[in-house]
Scaffold this motif. Sequence first.
Motif, PDB file in Angstrom:
ATOM      1  N   UNK A 196      11.200  10.615 -26.524  1.00 47.08           N
ATOM      2  CA  UNK A 196      10.631  10.159 -25.413  1.00 47.08           C
ATOM      3  C   UNK A 196      11.914   8.998 -24.921  1.00 47.08           C
ATOM      4  N   UNK A 197      12.519   9.488 -23.791  1.00 48.67           N
ATOM      5  CA  UNK A 197      13.617   8.937 -23.475  1.00 48.67           C
ATOM      6  C   UNK A 197      13.445   7.636 -22.350  1.00 48.67           C
ATOM      7  N   UNK A 198      14.222   6.678 -22.648  1.00 49.01           N
ATOM      8  CA  UNK A 198      14.083   5.515 -21.704  1.00 49.01           C
ATOM      9  C   UNK A 198      15.606   5.179 -21.157  1.00 49.01           C
ATOM     10  N   UNK A 199      15.803   4.229 -20.382  1.00 52.72           N
ATOM     11  CA  UNK A 199      17.153   4.098 -19.693  1.00 52.72           C
ATOM     12  C   UNK A 199      17.532   4.943 -18.793  1.00 52.72           C
ATOM     13  N   UNK A 200      16.925   5.934 -18.111  1.00 57.17           N
ATOM     14  CA  UNK A 200      17.569   6.687 -16.947  1.00 57.17           C
ATOM     15  C   UNK A 200      16.946   6.086 -15.732  1.00 57.17           C
ATOM     16  N   UNK A 201      17.857   6.426 -14.713  1.00 57.81           N
ATOM     17  CA  UNK A 201      17.810   5.912 -13.465  1.00 57.81           C
ATOM     18  C   UNK A 201      17.702   7.203 -12.326  1.00 57.81           C
ATOM     19  N   UNK A 202      16.843   7.219 -11.540  1.00 62.41           N
ATOM     20  CA  UNK A 202      15.694   6.474 -11.382  1.00 62.41           C
ATOM     21  C   UNK A 202      14.747   6.767 -12.339  1.00 62.41           C
ATOM     22  N   UNK A 203      13.667   5.937 -12.795  1.00 64.21           N
ATOM     23  CA  UNK A 203      12.758   6.099 -13.624  1.00 64.21           C
ATOM     24  C   UNK A 203      11.925   7.346 -13.230  1.00 64.21           C
ATOM     25  N   UNK A 204      11.527   8.226 -14.213  1.00 63.74           N
ATOM     26  CA  UNK A 204      10.535   9.260 -13.895  1.00 63.74           C
ATOM     27  C   UNK A 204       9.107   8.423 -13.826  1.00 63.74           C
ATOM     28  N   UNK A 205       8.247   9.243 -12.997  1.00 63.83           N
ATOM     29  CA  UNK A 205       6.763   8.662 -12.852  1.00 63.83           C
ATOM     30  C   UNK A 205       5.988   8.452 -14.118  1.00 63.83           C
ATOM     31  N   UNK A 206       6.355   9.512 -15.142  1.00 62.66           N
ATOM     32  CA  UNK A 206       5.554   9.370 -16.213  1.00 62.66           C
ATOM     33  C   UNK A 206       6.798   9.432 -17.478  1.00 62.66           C
ATOM     34  N   UNK A 207       6.641  10.412 -18.559  1.00 59.98           N
ATOM     35  CA  UNK A 207       7.674  10.117 -19.685  1.00 59.98           C
ATOM     36  C   UNK A 207       8.583  11.415 -19.313  1.00 59.98           C
ATOM     37  N   UNK A 208       9.872  10.930 -19.545  1.00 61.09           N
ATOM     38  CA  UNK A 208      10.906  11.922 -19.613  1.00 61.09           C
ATOM     39  C   UNK A 208      11.141  12.320 -21.150  1.00 61.09           C
ATOM     40  N   UNK A 209      10.751  13.548 -21.575  1.00 56.79           N
ATOM     41  CA  UNK A 209      10.645  13.805 -22.906  1.00 56.79           C
ATOM     42  C   UNK A 209      11.745  15.075 -23.069  1.00 56.79           C
ATOM     43  N   UNK A 210      12.883  15.001 -24.146  1.00 54.29           N
ATOM     44  CA  UNK A 210      13.672  15.903 -24.398  1.00 54.29           C
ATOM     45  C   UNK A 210      13.251  16.507 -25.758  1.00 54.29           C
ATOM     46  N   UNK A 211      12.991  17.866 -25.852  1.00 51.09           N
ATOM     47  CA  UNK A 211      12.576  18.682 -26.852  1.00 51.09           C
ATOM     48  C   UNK A 211      13.734  19.285 -27.627  1.00 51.09           C
ATOM     49  N   UNK A 212      14.019  18.618 -28.715  1.00 50.75           N
ATOM     50  CA  UNK A 212      15.282  19.131 -29.495  1.00 50.75           C
ATOM     51  C   UNK A 212      14.340  20.120 -30.897  1.00 50.75           C
ATOM     52  N   UNK A 213      14.561  21.182 -30.464  1.00 50.70           N
ATOM     53  CA  UNK A 213      13.911  22.188 -31.586  1.00 50.70           C
ATOM     54  C   UNK A 213      14.793  23.448 -32.010  1.00 50.70           C
TER      55      UNK A 213
END
Length: 240
Positions: A196-213
């Motif tokens: 769950x990524x924070x600190x990006x701009x503009x902020x997303x309406x919900x969560x920004x999730x980077x899935x590393x698999x």
Amino acid sequence: MRRRDFEAMVRGMAAELPADFRDGIVAIEVTKKTVPHPVREGIYTLGECVPHAFGAPGDDAATLHSTVYLHYGSFAALAEEDRSFDWRHEAWETLTHEVRHHLEWRANAAALEALDDAAEANYARQDGERFDPLFFADGEPVAPGVTKVEDDVFVDVPLGRRRWRRAAGRPLPFGWHGRSYSVTLPGELPDVLFVSVTGVAPEPAGELVVVVRRKPGWLDLFRKANVRQVELKAETVGGL
């Protein structure tokens, strides 16, 4: 344009839609959300059609109901960037586009069921319960490798075994709204890591999730994937 004026304009436009087109649309609502595109800078999601009822078992897709949303914050963001922005034209285009989505949803109930299952799995993820680690693949496609489940955006980063091993403890680059960011991954990686990524701009309406698999191999047929979730703050690549 003020929000209340925008809402009044949208209500008037909704009344102009043919009755057959509105069949099954429970509501047409204006939200205050600003929804930036996860890949393209300067692009915002202006509206959405959200299906939320499938009727009783055995009913056909014609029983599907939806709510259409127009996001005032996204309209305002575009108007701020472009003084020639035509609120009325863009609102009508967005409204009719989302109504067409409603009609398309009704014609493809199977895809809707998969999207509904993805939403349920996402709720389980948010609540710390067990969930299918690949549920996000059934979300709404936004861009290559990017899907959306309700307000949450998922960026899929599948890695081969060697790359997966080398990625531990190192910065992982990714893009958001036309900019380059990175997050430093934990020193040990599970098979699937939801960041769950924070600190990006503009902020997303919900969560920004980077899935590393880790890309699965044949041995994975005989064991369950190790899944973990973390929250990490993004750093701008290049110091911009």
